[in-house]
Each structure stands twice: as C-alpha cells, then as structure tokens.
Design a protein around this motif. Structure first.
Motif, PDB file in Angstrom:
ATOM      1  N   TYR C 271       0.835  -1.205   0.000  1.00  0.00           N
ATOM      2  CA  TYR C 271       0.000   0.000   0.000  1.00  0.00           C
ATOM      3  C   TYR C 271       0.867   1.252   0.000  1.00  0.00           C
ATOM      4  CZ  TYR C 271      -3.585  -3.377   1.133  1.00  0.00           C
ATOM      5  OH  TYR C 271      -4.426  -4.451   1.091  1.00  0.00           O
ATOM      6  N   LEU C 272       2.003   1.149   0.688  1.00  0.00           N
ATOM      7  CA  LEU C 272       2.921   2.280   0.660  1.00  0.00           C
ATOM      8  C   LEU C 272       3.451   2.485  -0.760  1.00  0.00           C
ATOM      9  CD1 LEU C 272       4.882   1.754   3.995  1.00  0.00           C
ATOM     10  CD2 LEU C 272       3.101   3.437   3.488  1.00  0.00           C
ATOM     11  N   LEU C 273       3.722   1.364  -1.436  1.00  0.00           N
ATOM     12  CA  LEU C 273       4.171   1.459  -2.823  1.00  0.00           C
ATOM     13  C   LEU C 273       3.085   2.132  -3.682  1.00  0.00           C
ATOM     14  CD1 LEU C 273       6.267   0.604  -5.002  1.00  0.00           C
ATOM     15  CD2 LEU C 273       4.949  -1.484  -5.302  1.00  0.00           C
ATOM     16  N   LEU C 274       1.832   1.742  -3.431  1.00  0.00           N
ATOM     17  CA  LEU C 274       0.720   2.358  -4.163  1.00  0.00           C
ATOM     18  C   LEU C 274       0.672   3.860  -3.902  1.00  0.00           C
ATOM     19  CD1 LEU C 274      -1.961   2.135  -5.797  1.00  0.00           C
ATOM     20  CD2 LEU C 274      -3.111   1.841  -3.602  1.00  0.00           C
ATOM     21  N   ALA C 275       0.772   4.233  -2.614  1.00  0.00           N
ATOM     22  CA  ALA C 275       0.717   5.658  -2.273  1.00  0.00           C
ATOM     23  C   ALA C 275       1.860   6.410  -2.948  1.00  0.00           C
ATOM     24  CB  ALA C 275       0.775   5.833  -0.759  1.00  0.00           C
ATOM     25  N   ALA C 276       3.052   5.815  -2.909  1.00  0.00           N
ATOM     26  CA  ALA C 276       4.210   6.472  -3.524  1.00  0.00           C
ATOM     27  C   ALA C 276       3.987   6.653  -5.024  1.00  0.00           C
ATOM     28  CB  ALA C 276       5.469   5.647  -3.260  1.00  0.00           C
ATOM     29  N   THR C 277       3.434   5.618  -5.675  1.00  0.00           N
ATOM     30  CA  THR C 277       3.177   5.728  -7.109  1.00  0.00           C
ATOM     31  C   THR C 277       2.165   6.824  -7.398  1.00  0.00           C
ATOM     32  OG1 THR C 277       3.476   3.348  -7.209  1.00  0.00           O
ATOM     33  CG2 THR C 277       2.603   4.400  -9.171  1.00  0.00           C
ATOM     34  N   LEU C 278       1.097   6.870  -6.597  1.00  0.00           N
ATOM     35  CA  LEU C 278       0.058   7.874  -6.834  1.00  0.00           C
ATOM     36  C   LEU C 278       0.626   9.275  -6.678  1.00  0.00           C
ATOM     37  CD1 LEU C 278      -3.120   6.390  -5.133  1.00  0.00           C
ATOM     38  CD2 LEU C 278      -2.429   6.334  -7.519  1.00  0.00           C
ATOM     39  N   ILE C 279       1.555   9.431  -5.722  1.00  0.00           N
ATOM     40  CA  ILE C 279       2.103  10.767  -5.485  1.00  0.00           C
ATOM     41  C   ILE C 279       3.075  11.145  -6.604  1.00  0.00           C
ATOM     42  CG2 ILE C 279       3.605  12.101  -3.947  1.00  0.00           C
ATOM     43  CD1 ILE C 279       2.262  10.490  -1.633  1.00  0.00           C
ATOM     44  N   MET C 280       3.933  10.178  -6.996  1.00  0.00           N
ATOM     45  CA  MET C 280       4.985  10.545  -7.948  1.00  0.00           C
ATOM     46  C   MET C 280       4.605  10.330  -9.406  1.00  0.00           C
ATOM     47  SD  MET C 280       8.408   9.597  -5.833  1.00  0.00           S
ATOM     48  CE  MET C 280       7.914   7.976  -5.361  1.00  0.00           C
ATOM     49  N   ARG C 281       3.889   9.262  -9.702  1.00  0.00           N
ATOM     50  CA  ARG C 281       3.486   8.999 -11.086  1.00  0.00           C
ATOM     51  C   ARG C 281       2.036   8.559 -11.126  1.00  0.00           C
ATOM     52  NH1 ARG C 281       7.346   8.397 -15.295  1.00  0.00           N
ATOM     53  NH2 ARG C 281       5.792   7.357 -16.553  1.00  0.00           N
ATOM     54  N   PRO C 282       1.093   9.504 -10.933  1.00  0.00           N
ATOM     55  CA  PRO C 282      -0.313   9.111 -10.818  1.00  0.00           C
ATOM     56  C   PRO C 282      -0.828   8.346 -12.041  1.00  0.00           C
ATOM     57  CG  PRO C 282      -0.053  11.504 -10.685  1.00  0.00           C
ATOM     58  CD  PRO C 282       1.315  10.930 -10.751  1.00  0.00           C
ATOM     59  N   GLN C 283      -0.181   8.492 -13.192  1.00  0.00           N
ATOM     60  CA  GLN C 283      -0.687   7.778 -14.371  1.00  0.00           C
ATOM     61  C   GLN C 283      -0.073   6.389 -14.495  1.00  0.00           C
ATOM     62  OE1 GLN C 283       1.902   9.695 -14.078  1.00  0.00           O
ATOM     63  NE2 GLN C 283       2.198  10.857 -15.933  1.00  0.00           N
ATOM     64  N   GLY C 284       0.761   5.974 -13.520  1.00  0.00           N
ATOM     65  CA  GLY C 284       1.370   4.649 -13.550  1.00  0.00           C
ATOM     66  C   GLY C 284       2.716   4.669 -14.246  1.00  0.00           C
ATOM     67  N   LEU C 285       3.434   3.542 -14.139  1.00  0.00           N
ATOM     68  CA  LEU C 285       4.789   3.495 -14.697  1.00  0.00           C
ATOM     69  C   LEU C 285       4.780   3.503 -16.218  1.00  0.00           C
ATOM     70  CD1 LEU C 285       6.374   0.818 -12.323  1.00  0.00           C
ATOM     71  CD2 LEU C 285       6.656   3.286 -12.237  1.00  0.00           C
ATOM     72  N   PHE C 286       3.850   2.741 -16.813  1.00  0.00           N
ATOM     73  CA  PHE C 286       3.784   2.666 -18.277  1.00  0.00           C
ATOM     74  C   PHE C 286       2.369   3.007 -18.747  1.00  0.00           C
ATOM     75  CE2 PHE C 286       7.093  -0.357 -17.016  1.00  0.00           C
ATOM     76  CZ  PHE C 286       8.142   0.046 -17.808  1.00  0.00           C
ATOM     77  N   PRO C 287       2.009   4.280 -18.731  1.00  0.00           N
ATOM     78  CA  PRO C 287       0.640   4.624 -19.144  1.00  0.00           C
ATOM     79  C   PRO C 287       0.397   4.162 -20.581  1.00  0.00           C
ATOM     80  CG  PRO C 287       1.980   6.606 -18.843  1.00  0.00           C
ATOM     81  CD  PRO C 287       2.803   5.453 -18.390  1.00  0.00           C
ATOM     82  N   ALA C 288      -0.809   3.603 -20.806  1.00  0.00           N
ATOM     83  CA  ALA C 288      -1.105   3.013 -22.116  1.00  0.00           C
ATOM     84  C   ALA C 288      -1.162   4.076 -23.203  1.00  0.00           C
ATOM     85  CB  ALA C 288      -2.419   2.256 -22.048  1.00  0.00           C
ATOM     86  N   ARG C 289      -1.723   5.226 -22.862  1.00  0.00           N
ATOM     87  CA  ARG C 289      -1.827   6.284 -23.870  1.00  0.00           C
ATOM     88  C   ARG C 289      -1.137   7.529 -23.339  1.00  0.00           C
ATOM     89  NH1 ARG C 289      -7.004   4.799 -22.991  1.00  0.00           N
ATOM     90  NH2 ARG C 289      -7.732   3.121 -24.336  1.00  0.00           N
ATOM     91  N   ALA C 290      -0.286   8.096 -24.159  1.00  0.00           N
ATOM     92  CA  ALA C 290       0.443   9.281 -23.717  1.00  0.00           C
ATOM     93  C   ALA C 290      -0.472  10.497 -23.699  1.00  0.00           C
ATOM     94  CB  ALA C 290       1.627   9.547 -24.626  1.00  0.00           C
TER      95      ALA C 290
END
Lengths: 256, 324, 290
Positions: C271-290
């Motif tokens: 969950y901490l990883l999820l929170a960190a992702t939402l804060i730093m890269r809310p669109q995810g590591l590999f967003p499907a559409r730029a």
C-alpha cells in the motif's frame, strides 16, 4: 512601443513542441492594461495551444509568462486564475443542472475567496449578489438568472461562457472564439457586449469572425505554425499581403 | 447545490419523527434495528456528501467507520478518556486521515481513484486484523457509552439510546444541509459538474477534494464512535469491504446526490437485510443484486422515484388548478 | 540464514512465482480496460471461481490435469455469459456505473460460492507429477512452484507472440490505441471485445486453478487477490501490457521479500508502494496512452 510598466500580460520567448511538431515557436507578445488584441491565424496555427500555455494548462519548454509584471510561468492554472487571468472556452464549458445565478455565484465566490467559507451561504452574500447583477447586465442575461443553463439558447450560453470568466473580475481576459458557432445576429450582440466591458480590462481574443476582430480589437497578432508572423492594427492587417497569403491561403490556393 | 425543497424537508421530518416515535413504541429487536438504521444513515449521508455531491466515489468508506470505532474504544478503554473527548478525538483523527488519503488518491481520476480507495480501505482492514495489540481478529469488548445522566438522560435504556442516535442522524443531516449551501459545499458541487472549469475559475482542486474527504471521513468516524457504543464491541468487521459495499448500496438505492435519500435508503436496506437474514444467511447475494438492479434501473434511487411521482402529481394538478 | 545464498534464491523464486500469479490476473484486467475502457472488479471473483471449479473437477475425476484444462474453459463460459447479459450493456454506462455493477457482482459471487461450496476452506492436492522438488543451492524447492513460474512465462510469451506477430494481435493493439479508428478500418471491434474479455476471464480461471493447490480455496480468496491485482494495474498503468509485467514483478517481489525482511510491515508495504506511485506517477509506470 509603450512603457514596460503598463504590460498586464506578457509572454517572452514561449516555445513548445509535441515531438517534432513545434506548436509554439519563440512567441513574444504584450498586452497593455485595457488593450484589446485579436489573435488570428489558420486552423492549427497554435492559437488555442498558446492560450493553454498562457493559462498553464500546458507547461512551455522555454520562455516566461508575466501577469501584471509578476512571473507566473511556474504557477498552476488555478493559481493564475486567482491572480486575475480569466479565460473562456471555444466550446461551451458550463455547469449542467445549475442555474445561471448558481453558475455565476461559483465564479464570483472563488474570486472573492469565499469558496473557503464553511459557514456562510454565498447565495445570501451582498457583495456576490452585486457582482452577479453587474455581470448579468454585461452579458445580457439579467432576465435569465434563475433559468437552468440547459434551458438557455445557444447564443445565451455563449454569453454565459464569457460571463463566467467576467464574474471573477479578471485583470486579463482570454477569450477563445467567443462567437464560435453563432448566428450573425448573435455575433453582433457579442461584439456590442465586448465593447461595453470596463475600459481597463485587457482582452486577448482568438477569433475567426473578421467583423468582430475589426470591431473589437485595437491590435491584431497573426499566428502561423506556432509563430507570430504579423503584428499591427486591424487596418494594417487588412492591407498586408502576407496576412492575406497566410490567412486566405488555405482556401484560396489549393497548392499550398 | 443542495436545494432544501419540500420533498426533502417532508422526508426528513417524517423519518426523524418516525424514528423518535418508533424508539419508544417498538420491542427490543425494533430498537436495535432502529439504532443500526440511524448509524448507517449517518454513514450513508457522509458517503453521499463525498460520492453524490463531490463526485468522489469511495469503495473504502467503512475504513473510516472502523477507525472511528476503534479509536473511541482504545481511548475510552485504555486511556480512560471521557466519552465526549474520545468521540471528539476519534472524529478529528478520521478527518485528518481522510484529508491525507484524499490528498493522495485525488491525484488520480475516475477509475484509478475508485480502485485506490478500495485498496486503502483494505489496507486499514488488514492493519487492524493483523494487529494483535488491539485484539486482532477478535476485536475488543467493554466499550462504554456516553454518560448523560448528569442531565437526566440514561443512554443505557435502549429506547433512549435509539432515540439519541436518531437525533444524532438528524444533526448530521442539518450539518450537511448547512455545509452544502456554504461556499465550500457549492465549490464541491461545481467541481463535480465541471472540474476543468472550476480550475480555470481558480479553484485548487486537490485541496478541495482532500477537504471533502476529510469532512466525509470525520462524519463516518463519528458514526463509528456511535456504532462502537451501540454494540459496546469493536471488531475488524467494522472495516470490512462488505460494509463499504453495504453503505454504497444504501446510497445508490436511496438516491445519489439527494442527502435525504440515503437516510431513507438506510431504513429500507437495513430492514430488508434483517428480513432476508431470517430466511437465508446469503443476504450478501441480495445486497449485490440490489446494487446491480438499482444501477440498471437508472441509478436515481428511491428519492428519484419519489421526486418523479411529485413532478407527475404537480403536472397533473396544474391545469386543474388553473381552471378553478 | 541471511548469509545463505540458497535462501535468497528461494525467496527470489517465491517472489517470481507470486508475480506470475498476479500477472495472470492483472493482464486480463488491464487489456480489457485498454480495449474496452471497462474495469471489471469481479475479476478476482472469476479467479476464485476457477479455484472452486478446479476443486470440483479434481473431486469428480480425480485428475488435476483435467481440472487444469477445464476450469479456465468453465470460467470463460461464465465470463461469456456475463458479457452477454451485463457487461455489454454497461459499456456505454460510464465508469461509475460499471464499477458499481461489477462491485455488486463480487457480492453475488461471494454468496454463490458459499451456497455451492460452503463457507469453509477446501484443499486441492498437487498433481503427482509435480509433487516433488528440485535441489537448488542446497535447498529443496517445490516443483509445483517452478511449474507456476514456467506457466506464467509461457503465457507471457504466448501473449507477446499473439499481440505482436499475428493479425488478431494487430487488431487488438489498434483497438487499444484507437477503437474508433479500428472500427473505421472495418475491424469487427465488437467481436474482438468479446474474445478478449473471454480470454481475460480464462486467464483469471487459470490463475485460480493453479493457485488452488498452493493456497486454500475459500469464498474470500477472490477479493484477497483482487486488491494486489488492482494495485498492480494502477502501478503499472491501466491498459498497458508492459505495465502489467512490471507491476506484477514489483508487487510480487515486494510482498515476498517484505514478509521475510520486515514481517510486521509486510502487509503495509504494497500500500505504501501504491501511495508512492500515486504521489509521484499518478498515471502509472507505463501509461497506455500518452
């Protein structure tokens, strides 16, 4: 030109590319207090993109934006709006299900810092009510204040689109094709409306309707492929061969 | 914007008066049912504020309910805090937690947001379930109730306690009516209708979303302190995702963005749940079925149904009234 | 213990095995979203269905391998039924209604499992062929876990070949990028949607039947794995195959190593990883559409 101090909005060397496509190329322009300037150019010239760069929807690759002599390049769109940069949209961007009064209340209360109030109803706030009445007079909606926005005619919705920005009392107003999709009569009403606004309000207007450009703007900026290619009075623009070539080119000359 | 029209007002008065009356006339089981309805009405109104008005659908709302219950229990059992202070602290904590979770999840939109709320709700559940220090999956018993004997009110009397909860639900309704008419409430509704425009008008979206989450979290936490006092027992079940789902069903079935609809929904769904439970243990099946049917039926809920009956009656009356 | 390289290899393999299970689930969820803009929260329930159906086939026939092949088919059939009755008509209903309806389905499935299989945990024996173990760096490692890793890699390779090397794959990729354009090009988008949805369900069923001998089979197992799966797709970027792989590995490894290195924190780490992702890269590591 005019004294630097008077610039209400200033863009210095704004550049933005999407991949290989340059949508803004070293754009520099100034808008003085009370100045009315039109931005014209063919479709895809980067006019709306320029607005988005000025309002902060898109971050520029290079360049600075100044509002009232303060650098706002790093500010978010909402922070720019709170400092007095208002905008209207090319496509109506209204609040479905709310009345005209409720919609204008939203704009006025944010501008007056009253959106933060947990305790008071802006609906019974005298300062907001005065603003709404004044705004409604400007945009010819005084009789429609308690109608739902969905019940308005298209022309009236375009007027509300401008009214929403005006209710915040911006220092600088960016209007993105205020007459887009309007009938000639409604366009005439919009022209009259814009000319009736307070004379100290600076306006930057993207427009295709030449009658409105000549009727409302003191200066014209022509944009092509993200670059400013002409700046002058409407009369000079009308006389310029280059403007004619660019502007009329896309339907006058099939080989271009 | 909440318009406190006739229908809302009438429904609110009927539910409130009916609840208070039922508290003193029903049998013991009826009082227990009423208490549960009042607590879920508070929870559902807080979720409607968040999901219906502010447009932020949360699938983890039970986490705040459970957090409020646990903090109240811990402070009043371990720390010997008085009930009013423990209730206040639990409510404030849930508001703060709501603010943080809201600030983090609001960075995403739409479906991402909903999935993040489900995940964070589950996080709270797992934390409580695995934490032996606060009883783990056994929970904790011996939670005391508020003592109002000083002003002559005995909350250990089931009738009085049920009536007390109905009054609390009424106060929460008034609080939300008041909030939704304020600048803050209007800003949330405007944001729900058109986020991009509100930002262009100068509203800092994340700050307002976090604040909405804080308010909803605080009220859900408050409901939790009442729930803990009602059953005098707390367990991880308070935070379970099925509870979040139940509250969501209540809100959808009662009528999203109507505030009073969810209170009505609480009465209907909780009563139905008990009715179904007497016939089968598989009431979750029906909760799911109700949710699906309510959405397929257009998602306006019971309040929407009543509103269209009102409009239909008004339309029928108007020409006749004009002639007379 | 920590100085022993065998220990680390075993943990690495455990992490890889859990990652592959997450991958089987998240890839279906994410491709369905990328293609149809539809999030099926009941995806975890289909995984549980795979485990239950697998258990029943094992009990009826006595053969794990029969269950292994039939459970995904059965789950795909249930998926097809759901698609025809519910999913298809929810496509235009907006994300909120889709979430609510599929959330309702979780409840329905939960009680369907309880009704047919009872509210307790069931066990499935490992197939005899894979009951043993291999010696790796001084440790005996169960063959069945290696089988799951191999299966995950096989599915990954298979999906890659189909998506990158076949006409069907090109169609799906076109649909993910721009479904309007795909339908303009004369591609039967509806049919592609249906097939992809069923394949996604089959993969969830497959994950269920291979997980059955490893974990116990219980009605709550669906939501238990749904949460990490949702975290995988949020972290990886909804709609992205690459994201599903990266997210699965990240979550699988974090969970596994977390349990060994910081047992008190383990359940919170994801969950901490999820929170960190939402804060730093809310669109995810590999967003499907730029």
């Amino acid at each position: 030109m005019s004294d630097r101090r008077e610039h209400m909005l200033e863009a210095r060397g704004i550049a933005k590319s999407f991949g290989a496509l340059k949508v803004a190329n070293n754009v520099t322009l100034e808008l003085d207090a009370g100045e009315r300037r039109a931005i014209i150019g063919p479709n895809g010239a980067g006019k709306t993109t320029l607005f988005n760069l000025l309002t902060g929807e898109i971050a520029p690759d290079a360049g600075t934006v100044l509002l009232d002599q303060k650098d706002i390049t790093r500010l978010t769109p909402d922070a720019r709006a709170r400092r007095g940069l208002g905008r209207s949209f090319q496509k109506n961007n209204l609040f479905r299900g709310l009345t005209v009064r409720e919609s204008l209340t939203l704009s006025a209360m944010i501008a007056l810092g009253k959106a933060r109030q947990f305790w008071r109803d802006p609906g019974s706030d005298v300062e907001i009510a005065e603003r709404i009445d004044q705004t409604a007079l400007w945009v010819n909606l005084a009789g429609e204040l308690d109608l739902p926005t969905d019940a308005l005619s298209y022309g009236a919705r375009r007027q509300l689109e401008v009214g929403l920005a005006l209710a915040a009392r911006p220092k600088v107003l960016l209007l993105d094709e205020p007459t887009s999709g309007m009938s000639p009569e409604d366009t005439g009403i919009m022209l009259e409306l814009l000319n009736s606004l307070p004379s100290d309000l600076a306006m930057l207007i993207i427009e295709h309707d030449m009658d409105l450009v000549y009727g409302a703007a003191q200066r014209v900026t022509v944009l092509n492929y993200g670059e400013i290619v002409f700046e002058g009075t409407p009369e000079e623009a009308r006389a310029s061969d280059e403007v004619k070539r660019i502007y009329l080119g896309d339907w006058g000359d099939h080989h271009a | 914007m909440l318009r406190l029209d006739g229908l809302r007002l009438v429904l609110a008065i009927v539910l409130f008066a009916g609840g208070c009356g039922y508290a003193f006339t029903s049998d013991f089981f009826g009082k227990e049912l009423l208490a549960e309805i009042a607590i879920f009405a508070i929870l559902a109104m807080s979720l409607d504020f968040l999901a219906g008005f502010a447009g932020m659908v949360s699938l983890g709302h039970a986490a705040f309910y459970g957090a409020g219950a646990y903090i109240y229990a811990l402070l009043s059992i371990w720390q010997d805090w008085g009930a009013p202070m423990a209730m206040l602290a639990a409510t404030l904590f849930c508001g703060g937690a709501g603010w943080v979770i809201g600030a983090v999840t609001s960075r995403t939109q739409g479906i991402f947001f909903i999935m993040a709320t489900l995940a964070f709700g589950q996080m709270a559940y797992v934390y409580v379930f695995e934490n032996r220090a606060i009883g783990g999956d056994d929970g904790m018993s011996g939670v005391p109730r508020l003592d109002l004997s000083g002003i002559g009110i005995d909350l250990n009397d089931p009738s009085i306690f049920a009536c007390f909860l109905v009054v609390m639900a009424g106060l929460v309704f008034v609080l939300f009516v008041w909030l939704l008419r304020s600048g803050f409430g209007r800003a949330l509704v405007g944001m729900h209708r058109n986020e991009a425009r509100m930002r262009a008008l100068g509203l800092p979206l994340i700050r307002y979303k976090a604040a909405a989450f804080a308010v909803a979290g605080a009220v859900a936490g408050f409901a939790g302190t009442l729930g803990a006092q009602h059953s005098m027992f707390v367990s991880p079940d308070y935070l379970h995702w099925t509870n979040s789902g139940l509250v969501l069903v209540i809100v959808i079935l009662g009528g999203l963005e109507s505030l009073i609809g969810p209170a009505l929904g609480a009465a209907v769904v909780i009563a139905l749940k008990h009715e179904i439970s007497t016939h089968t243990e598989h009431w979750a099946f029906f909760v799911g079925l109700f949710l699906i049917v309510a959405v397929l039926a257009g998602g306006k809920g019971l309040y929407g149904l009543l509103a269209s009956v009102r409009d239909w009656a008004a339309a029928k009356r108007q020409p006749g009234g004009g002639d007379a | 213990m920590f100085a022993d390289p065998g220990f680390w290899i075993v943990q690495l393999l455990n992490g890889l095995q859990f990652s592959m299970l997450l991958f089987l689930l998240s890839v279906g969820l994410t491709v369905i979203f990328g293609l149809m803009n539809f999030v099926n929260l009941a995806h975890g329930s289909l995984y549980a269905l795979g485990a239950f159906v697998g258990w029943s086939w094992v009990n009826v026939s006595g053969s794990y391998w029969l269950a292994f092949f039939l459970a995904p088919v059965c789950v795909a059939a249930v998926g097809a039924l759901l698609y025809v009755t519910l999913i298809d008509r929810m496509r235009a209903a907006g994300p909120l209604n889709q979430v609510l309806v599929t959330f309702g389905l979780i409840f329905v499935f939960l009680d369907v499992f309880r009704y047919f299989w009872g509210d307790f945990t069931l066990g499935v024996d490992k197939p005899a062929l894979l009951a043993g173990g291999f010696e790796i760096a001084g440790q005996i490692y169960p063959a069945y876990r290696l089988f799951i890793i191999a299966l995950g890699l096989l599915v990954l390779a298979g999906l890659w070949v189909v998506l990158e090397r076949t006409n069907v794959g090109a169609t799906i990729r076109a649909g993910v990028d721009n479904s309007e354009m795909a339908s303009c090009l004369g591609i039967n988008v509806e049919k592609v949607f249906f097939i992809v949805f069923c394949v996604g369900c089959a993969l969830a069923g497959l994950a269920g039947v291979v997980a059955a001998p490893l974990f116990s089979v219980s009605p709550g197992m669906g939501i238990e794995l749904l949460i990490p799966t949702l975290i995988v797709v949020v972290i990886g970027g909804l709609g992205s195959l690459k994201g599903a792989i990266a997210g699965s590995l990240l979550v699988g490894m974090l969970q596994t190593f977390g349990q060994v290195l910081a047992p008190q924190l383990a359940s919170m780490l994801v969950y901490l990883l999820l929170a960190a992702t939402l804060i730093m890269r809310p669109q995810g590591l590999f967003p499907a559409r730029a």
